[in-house]
Design a protein around this motif. Structure first.
Motif, mmCIF file in Angstrom:
data_model
loop_
_atom_site.group_PDB
_atom_site.id
_atom_site.type_symbol
_atom_site.label_atom_id
_atom_site.label_comp_id
_atom_site.label_asym_id
_atom_site.label_seq_id
_atom_site.Cartn_x
_atom_site.Cartn_y
_atom_site.Cartn_z
ATOM 1 N N LEU A 1 36.858 30.543 46.206
ATOM 2 C CA LEU A 1 38.173 31.059 45.811
ATOM 3 C C LEU A 1 38.214 32.576 46.019
ATOM 4 C CD1 LEU A 1 38.578 29.189 42.388
ATOM 5 C CD2 LEU A 1 39.632 28.563 44.559
ATOM 6 N N SER A 2 39.450 33.083 46.105
ATOM 7 C CA SER A 2 39.612 34.538 46.145
ATOM 8 C C SER A 2 40.761 34.912 45.220
ATOM 9 C CB SER A 2 39.898 35.010 47.567
ATOM 10 O OG SER A 2 41.229 34.681 47.905
ATOM 11 N N GLU A 3 40.966 36.208 45.076
ATOM 12 C CA GLU A 3 42.011 36.696 44.178
ATOM 13 C C GLU A 3 43.378 36.113 44.544
ATOM 14 O OE1 GLU A 3 41.753 40.928 43.811
ATOM 15 O OE2 GLU A 3 43.435 41.029 42.393
ATOM 16 N N ASP A 4 43.602 35.852 45.845
ATOM 17 C CA ASP A 4 44.894 35.309 46.289
ATOM 18 C C ASP A 4 45.161 33.907 45.735
ATOM 19 O OD1 ASP A 4 45.304 37.578 47.733
ATOM 20 O OD2 ASP A 4 44.617 36.717 49.643
ATOM 21 N N ASP A 5 44.112 33.224 45.302
ATOM 22 C CA ASP A 5 44.288 31.874 44.753
ATOM 23 C C ASP A 5 44.743 31.888 43.302
ATOM 24 O OD1 ASP A 5 43.395 30.236 46.991
ATOM 25 O OD2 ASP A 5 41.454 31.179 46.661
ATOM 26 N N LEU A 6 44.835 33.084 42.705
ATOM 27 C CA LEU A 6 45.127 33.161 41.273
ATOM 28 C C LEU A 6 46.603 33.445 41.018
ATOM 29 C CD1 LEU A 6 42.000 35.212 40.156
ATOM 30 C CD2 LEU A 6 42.252 32.731 40.441
ATOM 31 N N LEU A 7 47.119 32.895 39.909
ATOM 32 C CA LEU A 7 48.558 32.951 39.669
ATOM 33 C C LEU A 7 49.008 34.168 38.870
ATOM 34 C CD1 LEU A 7 48.643 31.809 36.511
ATOM 35 C CD2 LEU A 7 48.592 29.612 37.655
ATOM 36 N N VAL A 8 48.082 35.021 38.474
ATOM 37 C CA VAL A 8 48.449 36.279 37.799
ATOM 38 C C VAL A 8 47.631 37.416 38.398
ATOM 39 C CG1 VAL A 8 49.249 35.519 35.518
ATOM 40 C CG2 VAL A 8 46.800 35.638 35.991
ATOM 41 N N ASP A 9 48.089 38.639 38.148
ATOM 42 C CA ASP A 9 47.307 39.804 38.570
ATOM 43 C C ASP A 9 46.109 39.952 37.653
ATOM 44 O OD1 ASP A 9 48.996 40.470 40.602
ATOM 45 O OD2 ASP A 9 50.233 41.801 39.369
ATOM 46 N N VAL A 10 44.948 40.118 38.262
ATOM 47 C CA VAL A 10 43.726 40.253 37.464
ATOM 48 C C VAL A 10 42.896 41.398 38.050
ATOM 49 C CG1 VAL A 10 43.642 37.785 36.956
ATOM 50 C CG2 VAL A 10 42.369 38.687 38.917
ATOM 51 N N GLN A 11 41.860 41.775 37.312
ATOM 52 C CA GLN A 11 40.863 42.679 37.869
ATOM 53 C C GLN A 11 39.625 41.852 38.192
ATOM 54 O OE1 GLN A 11 41.901 45.539 34.469
ATOM 55 N NE2 GLN A 11 40.438 46.682 35.736
ATOM 56 N N VAL A 12 39.286 41.793 39.472
ATOM 57 C CA VAL A 12 38.076 41.078 39.872
ATOM 58 C C VAL A 12 36.914 42.050 39.770
ATOM 59 C CG1 VAL A 12 36.902 39.912 41.771
ATOM 60 C CG2 VAL A 12 39.348 39.540 41.399
ATOM 61 N N MET A 13 35.876 41.644 39.068
ATOM 62 C CA MET A 13 34.713 42.524 38.931
ATOM 63 C C MET A 13 33.425 41.724 38.868
ATOM 64 S SD MET A 13 35.351 43.993 35.102
ATOM 65 C CE MET A 13 36.885 44.805 35.485
ATOM 66 N N SER A 14 32.322 42.412 39.049
ATOM 67 C CA SER A 14 31.022 41.734 39.046
ATOM 68 C C SER A 14 30.658 41.337 37.621
ATOM 69 C CB SER A 14 29.950 42.649 39.615
ATOM 70 O OG SER A 14 29.717 43.702 38.709
ATOM 71 N N LYS A 15 29.738 40.379 37.535
ATOM 72 C CA LYS A 15 29.293 39.953 36.211
ATOM 73 C C LYS A 15 28.675 41.112 35.438
ATOM 74 C CE LYS A 15 28.519 34.992 36.719
ATOM 75 N NZ LYS A 15 27.528 33.911 36.595
ATOM 76 N N SER A 16 27.986 42.009 36.136
ATOM 77 C CA SER A 16 27.344 43.105 35.396
ATOM 78 C C SER A 16 28.401 44.069 34.845
ATOM 79 C CB SER A 16 26.312 43.829 36.259
ATOM 80 O OG SER A 16 26.952 44.531 37.282
ATOM 81 N N GLU A 17 29.504 44.231 35.585
ATOM 82 C CA GLU A 17 30.578 45.077 35.037
ATOM 83 C C GLU A 17 31.202 44.407 33.811
ATOM 84 O OE1 GLU A 17 32.855 47.417 38.495
ATOM 85 O OE2 GLU A 17 32.523 45.315 38.991
ATOM 86 N N ILE A 18 31.388 43.091 33.904
ATOM 87 C CA ILE A 18 31.953 42.359 32.761
ATOM 88 C C ILE A 18 30.994 42.429 31.577
ATOM 89 C CG2 ILE A 18 32.717 40.096 31.904
ATOM 90 C CD1 ILE A 18 33.621 39.445 34.766
ATOM 91 N N ALA A 19 29.696 42.325 31.881
ATOM 92 C CA ALA A 19 28.688 42.384 30.812
ATOM 93 C C ALA A 19 28.777 43.700 30.053
ATOM 94 C CB ALA A 19 27.296 42.206 31.402
ATOM 95 N N ASP A 20 28.994 44.795 30.787
ATOM 96 C CA ASP A 20 29.103 46.093 30.119
ATOM 97 C C ASP A 20 30.333 46.147 29.216
ATOM 98 O OD1 ASP A 20 26.795 46.992 31.260
ATOM 99 O OD2 ASP A 20 27.791 48.025 32.931
ATOM 100 N N LEU A 21 31.428 45.566 29.692
ATOM 101 C CA LEU A 21 32.631 45.516 28.849
ATOM 102 C C LEU A 21 32.368 44.676 27.602
ATOM 103 C CD1 LEU A 21 35.382 44.974 31.570
ATOM 104 C CD2 LEU A 21 35.064 47.014 30.165
ATOM 105 N N MET A 22 31.647 43.570 27.809
ATOM 106 C CA MET A 22 31.339 42.668 26.699
ATOM 107 C C MET A 22 30.521 43.381 25.630
ATOM 108 S SD MET A 22 29.369 39.015 26.877
ATOM 109 C CE MET A 22 30.545 38.084 27.820
ATOM 110 N N ASP A 23 29.564 44.161 26.089
ATOM 111 C CA ASP A 23 28.719 44.917 25.163
ATOM 112 C C ASP A 23 29.514 45.865 24.279
ATOM 113 O OD1 ASP A 23 26.235 43.964 25.543
ATOM 114 O OD2 ASP A 23 25.417 45.751 26.515
#
Lengths: 102, 111, 129
Positions: free
Chosen positions: C99-121
Motif C-alpha cells: 500500500l501507499s499513502e494514495d490508498d488512504l482515505l484521509v490525509d495522514v503523516q507517513v513516518m517510520s516506526k522509529s519516529e512513531i516510537a519517539d512520539l509514543m515515548d
C-alpha cells in the motif's frame, strides 16, 4: 521516558512480539503475559529473538501465567525476569506509560 | 423498543424514541416526534434537521454538539453557528433532539 | 459569547491511540474510533497511530454490503471536524502490504516506526487497540 510494553499473544500464533520489538525504543521494558509467556521458554524457536535483544530491552514474564500453563520457571530464558502480579504493578508504576500489543 | 405510527404505518424506535432503521425515515416522522415534545417545526428547524441528515450521509455518524455547532456556522452563517440559537430551536439539546427528528442515532458520547 | 467548550478547562494531556487491527474481523477498530470521538469532547492532545494491519482501517474503497456490517470508514473523514488532525501511519506497515499513502482515505503523516516510537515515548497516555 521509559515505557512498558506488554505482549499477550503467543509468538507461535501472532506477530505481536515482533511488532513490539520493531517499534519499542531501546531501554524499554517488555513484559510477556497470558499466552505470550510461551515465548519465554528457553530453546523454543522464537527464543533467539529475545536473547538477541537483551541489550536493548529488559524482559519480564508473568509467573502466574507460566504456572497456569505448566511451564517451570527453570525453563525460562536466562535473563528474562519472572514477576508476580505485584511485580507487574511495580513495572506499571515505575514506567511512564504502557503500550499493550494485543 | 416501541413504535411510532406515521400515516398508518408503524416504525420501530428504541426506548428513547430514536428510529431503529434510519433508512425508514420520512419527513412526517419528524413532525410527529416534535409534536410529542410540544415543538412546532419551522423552516429553521428543518434547516438543522436536513443538515444533520446530510452530515450522517457523508460521515456515518451523528455529530457531537460542538462539531454540529461549528459545521452549522460554516454552512449557514455565524448567526446560526452558536449554542444559543440551536438550543432555542431544540431546547432538549440540539444534537440529541434534532438527531432524533432526523431519524439518526443519538450522537456518539452523548449520554 | 464564548461557547462552553472554548473556556479553559485545565491541563492538556497527550493521548495516543494505537491501532493495529484490520477493520471488521474484530471490534477493535470500531471501538477505538468511538473512544477517539468521545475523547474529542475533552479538549486533549489526541493522536492516532495506524500500524500493522491497522493501516487497513484507512484503506479507500471499503464496501461492506457483502458482509452485512456497517462501513465506518467515512467516519475517519469526520475527525478533522472534531479537531483531531494528528494521524500517523507506519511507512513499513504500508510497504509490507503493498500500500501507499494514495490508498488512504484521509490525509495522514507517513513516518517510520522509529519516529512513531519517539512520539509514543512522549505521551501521557497510550491506548492500545
Amino acid at each position: 521516558m521509559t515505557m512498558l510494553h506488554t505482549v499477550n499473544k503467543s509468538p507461535f500464533e501472532r506477530n505481536a512480539l515482533d511488532s513490539c520489538m520493531s517499534m519499542a525504543n531501546k531501554g524499554s521494558k517488555i513484559l510477556l503475559i497470558e499466552d505470550a509467556v510461551v515465548g519465554a521458554v528457553d530453546k523454543n524457536t522464537h527464543a533467539e529473538k529475545i536473547k538477541g535483544a537483551m541489550s536493548d530491552y529488559t524482559f519480564y514474564v508473568l509467573g502466574p501465567d507460566l504456572q497456569a500453563r505448566g511451564i517451570d520457571e527453570g525453563n525460562v530464558i536466562d535473563g528474562v525476569n519472572v514477576v508476580d502480579y505485584a511485580g507487574y504493578v511495580d513495572l506499571v508504576a515505575e514506567t511512564d506509560n504502557v503500550q499493550s500489543w494485543l | 423498543m416501541g413504535t411510532i405510527t406515521v400515516d398508518g404505518k408503524d416504525y420501530e424506535v428504541d426506548e428513547e424514541g430514536y428510529l431503529v432503521n434510519l433508512n425508514e425515515w420520512v419527513p412526517a416522522m419528524a413532525e410527529i416526534m416534535a409534536k410529542d415534545e410540544d415543538c412546532t417545526l419551522t423552516d429553521a428547524h428543518w434547516e438543522v434537521i436536513n443538515f444533520l441528515r446530510e452530515y450522517y450521509d457523508e460521515y456515518q455518524i451523528a455529530p457531537a454538539v460542538r462539531v454540529l455547532t461549528k459545521a452549522i456556522g460554516k454552512k449557514l452563517g455565524a448567526d446560526k453557528g452558536n449554542s444559543k440559537y440551536l438550543y432555542e430551536l431544540f431546547p432538549y439539546g440540539p444534537a440529541k433532539q434534532a438527531c432524533k427528528y432526523a431519524g439518526l442515532p443519538k450522537p456518539t458520547g452523548c449520554v | 459569547m464564548a461557547e462552553p467548550w472554548e473556556e479553559d478547562e485545565g491541563p492538556v494531556k497527550k493521548f495516543m491511540f494505537v491501532n493495529r487491527k484490520a477493520p471488521y474481523g474484530t471490534i477493535y477498530a470500531l471501538e477505538s474510533l468511538e473512544v477517539v470521538l468521545i475523547s474529542a469532547a475533552f479538549d486533549q492532545d489526541v493522536s492516532l497511530v495506524f500500524v500493522d494491519d491497522g493501516v487497513y482501517q484507512l484503506k479507500k474503497g471499503q464496501t461492506t454490503d457483502g458482509i452485512g456490517m456497517k462501513n465506518f470508514s467515512p467516519t475517519y473523514r469526520a475527525l478533522e471536524g472534531y479537531d483531531i488532525e494528528k494521524l500517523y501511519v507506519s511507512k513499513e506497515s504500508l510497504e509490507e502490504r503493498g500500500l501507499s499513502e494514495d490508498d488512504l482515505l484521509v490525509d495522514v503523516q507517513v513516518m517510520s516506526k522509529s519516529e512513531i516510537a519517539d512520539l509514543m515515548d512522549d505521551q501521557d497516555v497510550v491506548l492500545s487497540f
